[in-house]
Design a protein around this motif. Structure first.
Motif, mmCIF file in Angstrom:
data_model
loop_
_atom_site.group_PDB
_atom_site.id
_atom_site.type_symbol
_atom_site.label_atom_id
_atom_site.label_comp_id
_atom_site.label_asym_id
_atom_site.label_seq_id
_atom_site.Cartn_x
_atom_site.Cartn_y
_atom_site.Cartn_z
ATOM 1 N N ASN A 1 -115.057 -31.446 -27.565
ATOM 2 C CA ASN A 1 -114.923 -31.687 -26.132
ATOM 3 C C ASN A 1 -113.669 -32.502 -25.855
ATOM 4 O O ASN A 1 -113.225 -33.294 -26.692
ATOM 5 N N GLN A 2 -113.145 -32.334 -24.665
ATOM 6 C CA GLN A 2 -111.948 -33.079 -24.275
ATOM 7 C C GLN A 2 -112.237 -34.573 -24.194
ATOM 8 O O GLN A 2 -111.357 -35.389 -24.446
ATOM 9 N N SER A 3 -113.460 -34.920 -23.881
ATOM 10 C CA SER A 3 -113.808 -36.339 -23.773
ATOM 11 C C SER A 3 -113.669 -37.044 -25.121
ATOM 12 O O SER A 3 -113.293 -38.217 -25.159
ATOM 13 N N LEU A 4 -113.957 -36.352 -26.217
ATOM 14 C CA LEU A 4 -113.807 -36.960 -27.538
ATOM 15 C C LEU A 4 -112.337 -37.250 -27.832
ATOM 16 O O LEU A 4 -111.998 -38.309 -28.374
ATOM 17 N N ASN B 1 -102.148 -35.323 -16.302
ATOM 18 C CA ASN B 1 -102.449 -34.358 -17.360
ATOM 19 C C ASN B 1 -101.783 -34.792 -18.655
ATOM 20 O O ASN B 1 -100.631 -35.217 -18.662
ATOM 21 N N ARG B 2 -102.505 -34.656 -19.744
ATOM 22 C CA ARG B 2 -101.993 -35.069 -21.048
ATOM 23 C C ARG B 2 -101.313 -33.898 -21.734
ATOM 24 O O ARG B 2 -101.832 -32.788 -21.745
ATOM 25 N N ARG C 1 -109.998 -37.811 -25.563
ATOM 26 C CA ARG C 1 -109.620 -38.947 -24.716
ATOM 27 C C ARG C 1 -110.137 -40.252 -25.310
ATOM 28 O O ARG C 1 -109.450 -41.280 -25.275
ATOM 29 N N TYR C 2 -111.344 -40.227 -25.869
ATOM 30 C CA TYR C 2 -111.913 -41.428 -26.506
ATOM 31 C C TYR C 2 -111.070 -41.848 -27.696
ATOM 32 O O TYR C 2 -110.754 -43.032 -27.858
ATOM 33 N N TYR C 3 -110.695 -40.897 -28.558
ATOM 34 C CA TYR C 3 -109.856 -41.219 -29.707
ATOM 35 C C TYR C 3 -108.482 -41.718 -29.267
ATOM 36 O O TYR C 3 -107.887 -42.560 -29.931
ATOM 37 N N GLU C 4 -107.999 -41.223 -28.142
ATOM 38 C CA GLU C 4 -106.714 -41.704 -27.613
ATOM 39 C C GLU C 4 -106.801 -43.190 -27.269
ATOM 40 O O GLU C 4 -105.862 -43.950 -27.519
ATOM 41 N N ARG C 5 -107.923 -43.604 -26.708
ATOM 42 C CA ARG C 5 -108.100 -45.021 -26.384
ATOM 43 C C ARG C 5 -108.288 -45.868 -27.636
ATOM 44 O O ARG C 5 -107.846 -47.013 -27.692
ATOM 45 N N SER D 1 -108.175 -29.339 -27.576
ATOM 46 C CA SER D 1 -109.629 -29.372 -27.757
ATOM 47 C C SER D 1 -110.119 -28.054 -28.357
ATOM 48 O O SER D 1 -111.061 -28.054 -29.155
#
Length: 111
Positions: free
Chosen positions: A25-28, A48-49, A30-34, A19
């Motif tokens: 942000n880390q949430s972005l 933990n990733r 994680r969103y792209y990972e999904r 990040s």
């Protein structure tokens, strides 16, 4: 002949490091990972990733398509599905040109 240090590359990057690399942000991430199937970070027992250098390169491609080229998420998915090899080749060319630019700017600063 002077000693030249090898560039040290990591096998895994933490979520915080990734990040910080992309300044998001880390949430972005994680969103792209999904959303994107090409992102497959390893997870430990705690959840933990850990991202491989290949995952980081894939993120560079995704951010380039979305930020620089202006693709939507659906458009970026479709583009990656149809043109993955061309996109990876283009990203490697872009990376090498950015490294060359950085080197030339350093040389100019030393003059």
């Amino acid at each position: 002949m002077p000693y030249k240090e090898r560039e040290i590359s990591k096998m895994y990057y933490t979520m915080g490091e990734v990040s910080a690399m992309f300044d998001v942000n880390q949430s972005l991430i994680r969103y792209y990972e999904r959303e994107f199937d090409i992102l497959q970070p390893k997870k430990n027992k705690k959840g933990n990733r850990y991202f491989t250098p290949e995952d980081v390169e894939n993120l560079k491609i995704i951010f380039h398509l979305i930020r620089d080229k202006g693709y939507t998420l659906a458009g970026a998915k479709e583009h990656l599905k149809n043109n993955m090899t061309d996109t990876k080749d283009n990203q490697s060319i872009i990376s090498s040109l950015e490294n060359l630019k950085k080197f030339l700017l350093e040389v100019r600063e030393q003059l």
